[in-house]
Motif scaffolding. Sequence first.
Motif, PDB file in Angstrom:
ATOM      1  N   MET A 144      16.059 -23.854  26.271  1.00  0.00           N
ATOM      2  CA  MET A 144      15.426 -22.649  26.772  1.00  0.00           C
ATOM      3  C   MET A 144      14.884 -22.907  28.165  1.00  0.00           C
ATOM      4  SD  MET A 144      13.453 -20.955  23.569  1.00  0.00           S
ATOM      5  CE  MET A 144      12.875 -22.371  22.672  1.00  0.00           C
ATOM      6  N   ASN A 145      15.497 -22.315  29.137  1.00  0.00           N
ATOM      7  CA  ASN A 145      15.027 -22.555  30.494  1.00  0.00           C
ATOM      8  C   ASN A 145      14.664 -21.269  31.227  1.00  0.00           C
ATOM      9  OD1 ASN A 145      17.665 -21.657  30.677  1.00  0.00           O
ATOM     10  ND2 ASN A 145      18.152 -22.918  32.439  1.00  0.00           N
ATOM     11  N   VAL A 146      14.472 -20.166  30.489  1.00  0.00           N
ATOM     12  CA  VAL A 146      14.136 -18.892  31.111  1.00  0.00           C
ATOM     13  C   VAL A 146      12.954 -18.269  30.384  1.00  0.00           C
ATOM     14  CG1 VAL A 146      14.956 -16.516  31.427  1.00  0.00           C
ATOM     15  CG2 VAL A 146      16.453 -18.411  31.970  1.00  0.00           C
ATOM     16  N   MET A 147      12.062 -17.677  31.163  1.00  0.00           N
ATOM     17  CA  MET A 147      11.065 -16.768  30.617  1.00  0.00           C
ATOM     18  C   MET A 147      11.340 -15.420  31.262  1.00  0.00           C
ATOM     19  SD  MET A 147       7.348 -18.507  30.235  1.00  0.00           S
ATOM     20  CE  MET A 147       7.501 -19.974  31.249  1.00  0.00           C
ATOM     21  N   MET A 148      11.413 -14.400  30.437  1.00  0.00           N
ATOM     22  CA  MET A 148      11.660 -13.054  30.936  1.00  0.00           C
ATOM     23  C   MET A 148      10.558 -12.142  30.433  1.00  0.00           C
ATOM     24  SD  MET A 148      14.779 -10.396  30.136  1.00  0.00           S
ATOM     25  CE  MET A 148      14.292 -10.100  28.426  1.00  0.00           C
ATOM     26  N   MET A 174      14.386   3.073  31.666  1.00  0.00           N
ATOM     27  CA  MET A 174      14.199   2.186  32.803  1.00  0.00           C
ATOM     28  C   MET A 174      13.470   0.950  32.298  1.00  0.00           C
ATOM     29  SD  MET A 174      12.249   2.805  36.468  1.00  0.00           S
ATOM     30  CE  MET A 174      10.815   3.512  35.705  1.00  0.00           C
ATOM     31  N   SER A 175      13.801  -0.194  32.829  1.00  0.00           N
ATOM     32  CA  SER A 175      13.088  -1.425  32.504  1.00  0.00           C
ATOM     33  C   SER A 175      12.653  -2.109  33.784  1.00  0.00           C
ATOM     34  CB  SER A 175      13.979  -2.384  31.709  1.00  0.00           C
ATOM     35  OG  SER A 175      14.190  -1.902  30.418  1.00  0.00           O
ATOM     36  N   GLN A 176      11.458  -2.651  33.740  1.00  0.00           N
ATOM     37  CA  GLN A 176      10.986  -3.525  34.798  1.00  0.00           C
ATOM     38  C   GLN A 176      11.056  -4.930  34.230  1.00  0.00           C
ATOM     39  OE1 GLN A 176       7.305  -2.323  36.623  1.00  0.00           O
ATOM     40  NE2 GLN A 176       7.923  -0.180  36.633  1.00  0.00           N
ATOM     41  N   ILE A 177      11.803  -5.779  34.918  1.00  0.00           N
ATOM     42  CA  ILE A 177      12.112  -7.102  34.382  1.00  0.00           C
ATOM     43  C   ILE A 177      11.749  -8.174  35.408  1.00  0.00           C
ATOM     44  CG2 ILE A 177      13.985  -8.599  33.563  1.00  0.00           C
ATOM     45  CD1 ILE A 177      15.420  -5.885  32.851  1.00  0.00           C
ATOM     46  N   LYS A 178      11.131  -9.243  34.913  1.00  0.00           N
ATOM     47  CA  LYS A 178      10.865 -10.431  35.733  1.00  0.00           C
ATOM     48  C   LYS A 178      11.485 -11.608  35.012  1.00  0.00           C
ATOM     49  CE  LYS A 178       6.532  -8.882  35.854  1.00  0.00           C
ATOM     50  NZ  LYS A 178       5.102  -8.985  35.815  1.00  0.00           N
ATOM     51  N   ILE A 179      12.197 -12.437  35.742  1.00  0.00           N
ATOM     52  CA  ILE A 179      12.823 -13.614  35.155  1.00  0.00           C
ATOM     53  C   ILE A 179      12.371 -14.848  35.925  1.00  0.00           C
ATOM     54  CG2 ILE A 179      15.008 -14.818  34.721  1.00  0.00           C
ATOM     55  CD1 ILE A 179      16.280 -12.061  34.290  1.00  0.00           C
ATOM     56  N   TYR A 180      11.902 -15.828  35.160  1.00  0.00           N
ATOM     57  CA  TYR A 180      11.487 -17.110  35.715  1.00  0.00           C
ATOM     58  C   TYR A 180      12.404 -18.173  35.132  1.00  0.00           C
ATOM     59  CZ  TYR A 180       8.678 -21.331  36.360  1.00  0.00           C
ATOM     60  OH  TYR A 180       8.240 -22.594  36.688  1.00  0.00           O
ATOM     61  N   GLN A 181      13.090 -18.883  36.004  1.00  0.00           N
ATOM     62  CA  GLN A 181      14.001 -19.934  35.558  1.00  0.00           C
ATOM     63  C   GLN A 181      13.595 -21.233  36.226  1.00  0.00           C
ATOM     64  OE1 GLN A 181      18.134 -19.267  36.497  1.00  0.00           O
ATOM     65  NE2 GLN A 181      18.797 -20.482  34.763  1.00  0.00           N
ATOM     66  N   SER A 182      13.540 -22.308  35.434  1.00  0.00           N
ATOM     67  CA  SER A 182      13.081 -23.587  35.947  1.00  0.00           C
ATOM     68  C   SER A 182      13.820 -24.712  35.239  1.00  0.00           C
ATOM     69  CB  SER A 182      11.579 -23.712  35.696  1.00  0.00           C
ATOM     70  OG  SER A 182      11.127 -25.006  36.020  1.00  0.00           O
ATOM     71  N   GLU A 183      14.008 -25.811  35.958  1.00  0.00           N
ATOM     72  CA  GLU A 183      14.578 -27.000  35.331  1.00  0.00           C
ATOM     73  C   GLU A 183      13.608 -27.583  34.312  1.00  0.00           C
ATOM     74  OE1 GLU A 183      15.851 -29.863  38.204  1.00  0.00           O
ATOM     75  OE2 GLU A 183      17.221 -28.462  39.168  1.00  0.00           O
ATOM     76  N   ALA A 184      12.310 -27.414  34.583  1.00  0.00           N
ATOM     77  CA  ALA A 184      11.295 -27.901  33.640  1.00  0.00           C
ATOM     78  C   ALA A 184      11.318 -26.999  32.406  1.00  0.00           C
ATOM     79  CB  ALA A 184       9.915 -27.855  34.291  1.00  0.00           C
ATOM     80  N   HIS A 185      11.111 -27.591  31.278  1.00  0.00           N
ATOM     81  CA  HIS A 185      11.087 -26.838  30.029  1.00  0.00           C
ATOM     82  C   HIS A 185       9.674 -26.294  29.842  1.00  0.00           C
ATOM     83  CE1 HIS A 185      12.234 -25.661  25.989  1.00  0.00           C
ATOM     84  NE2 HIS A 185      11.098 -26.191  25.561  1.00  0.00           N
TER      85      HIS A 185
END
Length: 99
Positions: A1-5, A73-84
């Motif tokens: 899991m490398n994404v927070m949305m 409509m959706s407002q979406i934020k995605i955070y992707q990181s190599e760190a878990h």
Amino acid sequence: MNVMMSIQIIPKPNDHEDVIEYVDEAIRIIDESGLNYRVGPLETTIEGTMSQCLSLIDKMHSKMQDMGSKSTMSQIKIYQSEAHQRITDLTHQYDEKNG
């Protein structure tokens, strides 16, 4: 899991119809995914892979349409990181104050 949305889904139901049942259905879809998530007052944050998160958006929008929403409509934020990183890694100091 490398994404927070984080997602805020904004359906436009028929006149005078409450959006709460639509939002509750979107959260049910997230819950059934088996992914870790946290419901907030204005958005829900989900941990998963990019494909899992994007698939959830598709499922939620399809369900809104199936329920009769004129538009969604959706407002979406995605955070992707190599760190878990997990939701609690970013919020633990605030959780303790509010808990």
